[in-house]
Design a protein around this motif. Structure first.
Motif, short mmCIF file in Angstrom:
data_model
loop_
_atom_site.label_atom_id
_atom_site.label_comp_id
_atom_site.label_asym_id
_atom_site.label_seq_id
_atom_site.Cartn_x
_atom_site.Cartn_y
_atom_site.Cartn_z
N GLY A 72 6.55 -6.19 -5.45
CA GLY A 72 7.42 -5.21 -6.10
C GLY A 72 7.19 -3.79 -5.61
N ASP A 73 5.93 -3.48 -5.29
CA ASP A 73 5.64 -2.12 -4.83
C ASP A 73 6.09 -1.92 -3.39
N ALA A 74 5.86 -2.91 -2.54
CA ALA A 74 6.28 -2.80 -1.13
C ALA A 74 7.79 -2.60 -1.06
N VAL B 20 5.03 1.92 4.40
CA VAL B 20 4.55 2.20 3.05
C VAL B 20 3.81 1.01 2.45
N ASP B 21 2.80 1.30 1.63
CA ASP B 21 2.04 0.28 0.89
C ASP B 21 1.33 -0.70 1.82
N VAL B 22 0.86 -0.23 2.99
CA VAL B 22 0.37 -1.17 4.00
C VAL B 22 -0.42 -0.45 5.08
N ASP C 56 0.17 5.28 1.99
CA ASP C 56 -0.48 4.11 1.39
C ASP C 56 -1.41 4.50 0.24
N HIS C 57 -1.72 3.50 -0.59
CA HIS C 57 -2.68 3.72 -1.68
C HIS C 57 -3.80 2.68 -1.64
N HIS C 58 -3.91 1.91 -0.55
CA HIS C 58 -4.99 0.93 -0.44
C HIS C 58 -6.24 1.60 0.13
N VAL C 59 -7.34 1.50 -0.61
CA VAL C 59 -8.58 2.13 -0.13
C VAL C 59 -9.04 1.51 1.19
N ALA D 256 -1.71 4.57 -8.43
CA ALA D 256 -1.64 3.19 -8.92
C ALA D 256 -0.77 2.33 -8.02
N ALA D 257 0.22 2.95 -7.39
CA ALA D 257 1.16 2.21 -6.55
C ALA D 257 1.64 3.16 -5.46
N ALA D 258 2.12 2.58 -4.37
CA ALA D 258 2.76 3.42 -3.35
C ALA D 258 3.95 4.14 -3.97
N ALA D 259 4.59 3.48 -4.93
CA ALA D 259 5.75 4.08 -5.60
C ALA D 259 5.38 5.39 -6.31
N THR E 84 4.92 -3.26 -11.40
CA THR E 84 4.31 -4.49 -10.88
C THR E 84 2.86 -4.23 -10.43
N ASP E 85 2.58 -3.10 -9.80
CA ASP E 85 1.21 -2.86 -9.33
C ASP E 85 0.23 -2.54 -10.46
N THR E 86 0.75 -2.17 -11.63
CA THR E 86 -0.15 -1.90 -12.77
C THR E 86 -0.11 -3.02 -13.80
MN MN Z 1 0.99 -1.32 -3.78
#
Ligand code: MN
Ligand code: 5GP
Length: 316
Positions: free
Chosen positions: A28-30, A86-88, A108-111, A127-130, A158-160
């Protein structure tokens, strides 16, 4: 090179033909953050296309712009002045990496982001790329509307886990409130995602029967081998059922999607599961990560459990 949100906005403003992509096996976030950004850039008069190298589940057709998401074909040239991922990290955008040779802006938001993009805006606390795209829309000076709001709300929700997980911060909630003011309809989003084919609901029972408890109940997981995966439409919600078991810190599912190719999902209530996913070339967040193990179900299960036990031992 890492850049600021302001520089990210300036980079987008400077380019006309923009292609947006996100990770394969899109969630959902992607999808939501890609489409949300696309709507915002179109409002600025940009030529925008969204390409994701995978099938997009029909449940996401509730999002405005769903029908405009393209899946690249081999040999296709995707012309652009800028590729926005995004998100990747760039290792998970599939064939888009070869078919679009424009400079890459990564949001992105992935550590665990690998930092390979030409320019990277990374906020590991988002919390999300969004949530980042929401901030970016403010930075771009674009007025929010329902199209953007529906897509970004999808990503946040979706990401939370519908604002239940520890990654949901005051910033997340304030963004969500603003998205409602822009016209997002959360009920339509949750209804669209709730709907499951009959076979998938029944397969949840099969998956739940396979849940095993390990490490004195601190770890729980379900492994579905290829034969089981062929017989049943494996449910996306299974990891959520493993996660709720009392006393469990690390939850996992392992699904052999192709012979000798297992997709792993990991969740935790405390321990850092990126430490497990990274051992297999995957990644994600402290409390939600994933990876692929190219072995059969039984072998992959052994490797995964060994890695989990190592992390458990290191922490105790
Ligand atoms: Mn995400
Ligand atoms: P899920 O279990 O829902 O597929 O993924 C959980 C989280 O881990 C998501 O944020 C997802 O993007 C990330 N993730 C899942 N699989 C992989 C992977 O193979 N590589 C990386 N880098 N991240 C992954």
């Amino acid at each position: 090179m890492q850049i600021s949100l302001k520089e990210t906005a300036a980079e987008l403003k400077a380019k006309q033909r923009i292609v947006i992509t996100a990770h394969v096996n899109p969630d959902g976030d992607a999808i939501g953050s890609s489409l949300g950004l696309a709507h915002a850039l179109r409002a600025l008069g940009k030529d925008v296309q969204v390409f994701i190298d995978d099938d997009i589940p029909a449940a996401f057709s509730v999002l405005p712009g769903y029908e405009l998401i393209g899946k690249p074909v081999d040999g296709q040239n995707i012309p652009a002045d800028l590729l926005v991922a995004v998100d990747v990290s760039l290792d998970r955008i599939g064939r888009v990496a070869e078919l679009c040779t424009a400079p890459v802006l990564n949001i992105d938001h992935h550590v665990t982001n690998d930092g390979q993009a030409d320019k990277l805006y990374l906020d590991g606390k988002a919390a999300a790329a969004a949530e980042i795209i929401y901030q970016l829309i403010g930075e771009l000076g674009v007025n929010g509307n329902r199209d953007m709001a529906m897509c970004l709300y999808m990503g946040l929700a979706t990401d939370t886990g519908w604002f239940r997980f520890s990654n949901a911060t005051p910033k997340t909630m304030l963004a969500a409130a603003d998205l409602l003011a822009w016209g997002a309809e959360p009920n339509l989003i949750s209804e669209a995602l709730e709907q499951r084919p009959f076979a998938e609901v029944q397969s949840l029972a099969v998956g739940m029967q396979k849940i095993e408890l390990l490490a004195g109940g601190r770890v729980a997981g379900a492994c579905l081998d290829y034969a089981t995966m062929q017989e049943y439409d494996a449910p996306e919600g299974l990891i959520g059922m493993v996660r709720v078991i009392e006393g469990v810190d690390i939850a996992f599912t392992l699904k052999e999607k192709e012979p000798n190719l297992c997709r792993v999902s990991l969740r935790s209530k405390g321990l850092d599961v990126t430490k497990i996913a990274l051992q297999f070339g995957g990644g994600g967040h402290v409390r939600a990560a994933g990876c692929t193990i190219e072995k059969n179900c039984a072998e992959a299960r052994t490797d995964l459990i060994n890695a989990i036990m190592q992390v458990l031992e290191a922490e105790s």
